[in-house]
Design a protein around this motif. Structure first.
Motif, PDB file in Angstrom:
ATOM      1  N   GLN A 186       0.842  -1.201   0.000  1.00  0.00           N
ATOM      2  CA  GLN A 186       0.000   0.000   0.000  1.00  0.00           C
ATOM      3  C   GLN A 186       0.873   1.245   0.000  1.00  0.00           C
ATOM      4  O   GLN A 186       0.734   2.108  -0.856  1.00  0.00           O
ATOM      5  CB  GLN A 186      -0.905  -0.016   1.245  1.00  0.00           C
ATOM      6  CG  GLN A 186      -1.986   1.055   1.298  1.00  0.00           C
ATOM      7  CD  GLN A 186      -1.482   2.445   1.639  1.00  0.00           C
ATOM      8  OE1 GLN A 186      -1.768   3.407   0.906  1.00  0.00           O
ATOM      9  NE2 GLN A 186      -0.716   2.587   2.691  1.00  0.00           N
ATOM     10  N   SER A 187       1.776   1.324   0.967  1.00  0.00           N
ATOM     11  CA  SER A 187       2.556   2.556   1.163  1.00  0.00           C
ATOM     12  C   SER A 187       3.663   2.708   0.127  1.00  0.00           C
ATOM     13  O   SER A 187       4.064   3.818  -0.198  1.00  0.00           O
ATOM     14  CB  SER A 187       3.186   2.534   2.557  1.00  0.00           C
ATOM     15  OG  SER A 187       4.081   1.431   2.665  1.00  0.00           O
ATOM     16  N   GLY A 188       4.180   1.574  -0.336  1.00  0.00           N
ATOM     17  CA  GLY A 188       5.341   1.628  -1.218  1.00  0.00           C
ATOM     18  C   GLY A 188       6.631   1.926  -0.479  1.00  0.00           C
ATOM     19  O   GLY A 188       7.672   2.148  -1.102  1.00  0.00           O
ATOM     20  N   GLU A 189       6.581   1.927   0.850  1.00  0.00           N
ATOM     21  CA  GLU A 189       7.765   2.269   1.638  1.00  0.00           C
ATOM     22  C   GLU A 189       8.159   1.170   2.633  1.00  0.00           C
ATOM     23  O   GLU A 189       9.067   1.366   3.433  1.00  0.00           O
ATOM     24  CB  GLU A 189       7.534   3.575   2.414  1.00  0.00           C
ATOM     25  CG  GLU A 189       7.220   4.790   1.551  1.00  0.00           C
ATOM     26  CD  GLU A 189       8.363   5.220   0.633  1.00  0.00           C
ATOM     27  OE1 GLU A 189       9.512   4.748   0.822  1.00  0.00           O
ATOM     28  OE2 GLU A 189       8.102   6.020  -0.288  1.00  0.00           O
ATOM     29  N   ALA A 247      -4.980   0.432  10.164  1.00  0.00           N
ATOM     30  CA  ALA A 247      -5.453  -0.866   9.668  1.00  0.00           C
ATOM     31  C   ALA A 247      -5.886  -0.733   8.212  1.00  0.00           C
ATOM     32  O   ALA A 247      -6.700   0.116   7.863  1.00  0.00           O
ATOM     33  CB  ALA A 247      -6.618  -1.356  10.513  1.00  0.00           C
ATOM     34  N   SER A 248      -5.356  -1.575   7.377  1.00  0.00           N
ATOM     35  CA  SER A 248      -5.613  -1.495   5.948  1.00  0.00           C
ATOM     36  C   SER A 248      -6.965  -2.114   5.590  1.00  0.00           C
ATOM     37  O   SER A 248      -7.277  -3.230   6.002  1.00  0.00           O
ATOM     38  CB  SER A 248      -4.493  -2.236   5.218  1.00  0.00           C
ATOM     39  OG  SER A 248      -4.612  -2.039   3.838  1.00  0.00           O
ATOM     40  N   THR A 249      -7.791  -1.371   4.847  1.00  0.00           N
ATOM     41  CA  THR A 249      -9.102  -1.891   4.438  1.00  0.00           C
ATOM     42  C   THR A 249      -9.289  -1.718   2.922  1.00  0.00           C
ATOM     43  O   THR A 249      -9.187  -2.684   2.167  1.00  0.00           O
ATOM     44  CB  THR A 249     -10.250  -1.169   5.179  1.00  0.00           C
ATOM     45  OG1 THR A 249     -10.106   0.245   5.016  1.00  0.00           O
ATOM     46  CG2 THR A 249     -10.243  -1.537   6.651  1.00  0.00           C
ATOM     47  N   ALA A 254      -8.557 -12.305  11.308  1.00  0.00           N
ATOM     48  CA  ALA A 254      -7.857 -12.464  12.590  1.00  0.00           C
ATOM     49  C   ALA A 254      -6.844 -11.339  12.792  1.00  0.00           C
ATOM     50  O   ALA A 254      -6.713 -10.796  13.897  1.00  0.00           O
ATOM     51  CB  ALA A 254      -7.167 -13.826  12.636  1.00  0.00           C
ATOM     52  N   LEU A 255      -6.136 -10.977  11.726  1.00  0.00           N
ATOM     53  CA  LEU A 255      -5.149  -9.887  11.843  1.00  0.00           C
ATOM     54  C   LEU A 255      -5.833  -8.576  12.243  1.00  0.00           C
ATOM     55  O   LEU A 255      -5.363  -7.854  13.128  1.00  0.00           O
ATOM     56  CB  LEU A 255      -4.380  -9.714  10.524  1.00  0.00           C
ATOM     57  CG  LEU A 255      -3.351  -8.576  10.490  1.00  0.00           C
ATOM     58  CD1 LEU A 255      -2.247  -8.791  11.519  1.00  0.00           C
ATOM     59  CD2 LEU A 255      -2.731  -8.448   9.097  1.00  0.00           C
ATOM     60  N   LYS A 256      -6.963  -8.283  11.602  1.00  0.00           N
ATOM     61  CA  LYS A 256      -7.695  -7.052  11.917  1.00  0.00           C
ATOM     62  C   LYS A 256      -8.099  -7.035  13.395  1.00  0.00           C
ATOM     63  O   LYS A 256      -8.018  -6.015  14.065  1.00  0.00           O
ATOM     64  CB  LYS A 256      -8.954  -6.948  11.046  1.00  0.00           C
ATOM     65  CG  LYS A 256      -8.697  -6.508   9.617  1.00  0.00           C
ATOM     66  CD  LYS A 256      -8.369  -5.034   9.534  1.00  0.00           C
ATOM     67  CE  LYS A 256      -7.557  -4.656   8.330  1.00  0.00           C
ATOM     68  NZ  LYS A 256      -6.295  -5.268   8.082  1.00  0.00           N
ATOM     69  N   LEU A 257      -8.541  -8.176  13.889  1.00  0.00           N
ATOM     70  CA  LEU A 257      -8.999  -8.233  15.282  1.00  0.00           C
ATOM     71  C   LEU A 257      -7.837  -8.073  16.256  1.00  0.00           C
ATOM     72  O   LEU A 257      -7.953  -7.389  17.270  1.00  0.00           O
ATOM     73  CB  LEU A 257      -9.726  -9.566  15.521  1.00  0.00           C
ATOM     74  CG  LEU A 257     -10.777  -9.516  16.608  1.00  0.00           C
ATOM     75  CD1 LEU A 257     -11.817  -8.452  16.310  1.00  0.00           C
ATOM     76  CD2 LEU A 257     -11.446 -10.872  16.758  1.00  0.00           C
TER      77      LEU A 257
HETATM   78  C1  F6R Z   1      -2.698  -4.371   8.569  1.00  0.00           C
HETATM   79  C2  F6R Z   1      -1.708  -3.508   7.947  1.00  0.00           C
HETATM   80  C3  F6R Z   1      -0.306  -4.006   7.776  1.00  0.00           C
HETATM   81  C4  F6R Z   1       0.211  -3.679   6.363  1.00  0.00           C
HETATM   82  C5  F6R Z   1       1.686  -4.088   6.216  1.00  0.00           C
HETATM   83  C6  F6R Z   1       2.196  -3.827   4.813  1.00  0.00           C
HETATM   84  O1  F6R Z   1      -3.936  -3.777   8.633  1.00  0.00           O
HETATM   85  O2  F6R Z   1      -2.012  -2.409   7.572  1.00  0.00           O
HETATM   86  O3  F6R Z   1      -0.230  -5.376   8.012  1.00  0.00           O
HETATM   87  O4  F6R Z   1      -0.584  -4.347   5.436  1.00  0.00           O
HETATM   88  O5  F6R Z   1       2.458  -3.364   7.134  1.00  0.00           O
HETATM   89  O6  F6R Z   1       2.134  -2.470   4.473  1.00  0.00           O
HETATM   90  P1  F6R Z   1       2.284  -1.985   2.994  1.00  0.00           P
HETATM   91  O7  F6R Z   1       1.143  -2.533   2.215  1.00  0.00           O
HETATM   92  O8  F6R Z   1       2.271  -0.494   3.059  1.00  0.00           O
HETATM   93  O9  F6R Z   1       3.589  -2.520   2.469  1.00  0.00           O
END
Ligand code: F6R
Length: 369
Positions: free
Chosen positions: A105-108, A156-158, A240-243
């Motif tokens: 997501q972040s690319g970082e 938290a990633s959604t 489970a991770l989200k919880l």
């Molecule tokens: C869970 C969450 C983390 C990211 C993980 C990877 O909700 O956000 O597990 O998915 O840190 O992050 P990215 O996708 O930015 O590499």
């Protein structure tokens, strides 16, 4: 800036239909063909690849696990999925015919970045699936397919997860198209359904009130288990991770077939167990097996929370709580089955008085190894 929502996470959950639609935009033409020319990887690389390796962390890793099912089923190219943090330390086998997909997501994320550098050093081509324009991971990759989730603020990633799934489905279909995989009825149906899946996600969001009420009623619990099979297994891991990260509860996801190899010993009176049920059509053998898993755990006292397709009547007698999702092609089900799990975790976190957008000990972007 939260657009009337109490938390960014709620806003981002609600934005998922649009995020999914934006990620599809311009990438499927009127004839149902994939138009991913923006992924400037030469056709020869895609045609000659003899292995796909997916590297990612956390939620993005779960998207990768689901992508493996789609890539192998639609393209017949062997696909491995590995936690980026483990990847380079085991001397993985990579060469010019390996296509590496780095999802972030972040690319970082430093773990993912180090894994992709290692892959490129070995001569592999790296394609990034990323949500952040111009970030380090796409900059250091050979090609990039952007997800268009928009900025994700909650830790938290959604919505990024759903768009990662969409991007991976598009890539898998594109790989099949470039390599001349037979474009049969199944693929046509998938492409058609994918093109309108945002509406199905919207329908799921409209029915979440009972899920919220259920979550609040479980706020005093210590443990919740999640079971799934096939693409429902990574969905169970994601639930489970989200919880864990939001509600700070002990939560574990299992492949339902593994229950009898150990985890069933955890089941006791009134333990909440969430079960993600595969579609009753197509893979009906798996469906039957999971229905007997639900019976088994219920016979041992579990409180069963069943996520099943509309029209799946076989689960009704064994579901203490039934959460309905629209019927989709088997491989696409995670796009709808994940949504109730996000809502569930968010509501439980709120009920337990936790900070939803900023869980303790976590950062949005993990830039250390
Ligand atoms: C869970 C969450 C983390 C990211 C993980 C990877 O909700 O956000 O597990 O998915 O840190 O992050 P990215 O996708 O930015 O590499």
């Amino acid at each position: 800036e939260k657009g009337g929502y109490d938390h960014f996470m709620l806003k981002e959950i609600a934005e998922q239909p649009r995020a999914v639609a934006d990620t599809l935009l311009g990438r499927i033409d009127g004839a149902g063909r994939l138009t991913l020319d923006e992924v400037r990887i030469p056709g020869s690389v895609l045609r000659e690849a003899d292995k796909v390796v997916i590297i990612a962390c956390g939620t993005a890793f779960h998207a990768g696990l689901i992508a493996k099912y789609a890539i192998e089923h639609w393209t017949r190219i062997p696909c491995e999925v590995e936690l980026a943090s483990e990847f380079r330390y085991r001397d993985p086998i990579l060469n010019r015919r390996t296509l590496v997909i780095a999802i972030s997501q972040s690319g970082e994320t430093m773990d993912t970045l180090m894994a992709l550098r290692h892959a490129r050093e070995q001569g592999a081509k790296v394609l990034a699936v990323c949500n952040t324009n111009g970030s380090t991971i796409p900059r250091e990759s050979d090609a990039v397919l952007y997800t268009h989730a928009g900025p994700e603020v909650a830790v938290a990633s959604t919505k990024a997860f759903l768009t990662q799934l969409v991007a991976c489905y598009l890539l898998a279909l594109y790989l099949g198209q470039v390599r001349g995989t037979k474009w049969g009825d199944e693929i046509h149906a998938v492409v058609r359904e994918l093109a309108r899946i945002g509406d199905e996600v919207e329908r799921v969001l409209e029915t979440m009130e009972p899920v919220r009420a259920l979550a609040r009623s479980l706020a005093h619990k210590d443990t919740v288990l999640f079971l799934g099979r096939h693409v429902g297994y990574p969905v169970a891991l994601e639930g489970a991770l989200k919880l864990k990260e939001l509600a700070y509860m002990h939560a574990e996801g299992f492949a339902a077939g593994e229950l009898k190899h150990g985890p069933i010993a955890l089941v006791e009176e009134d333990l909440p167990v969430v079960v993600v049920v595969p579609s009753p059509k197509g893979r009906s053998v798996l469906h039957d097996k999971i229905v007997s898993n639900i019976q088994e755990i219920r016979a041992r006292g579990a409180r069963t929370i069943v996520i099943a397709e509309e029209g799946d009547e076989a689960v009704v007698p064994y579901a203490d709580h039934l959460i309905r999702i629209p019927a989709t092609p088997t491989l696409l089900q995670p796009l709808v089955s994940t949504v109730p799990l996000q809502v569930f975790a968010c509501e439980l976190a709120t009920a337990r008085g936790n900070e939803v957008d900023q869980p303790r000990n976590l950062a949005k972007s993990v830039t250390v190894e």
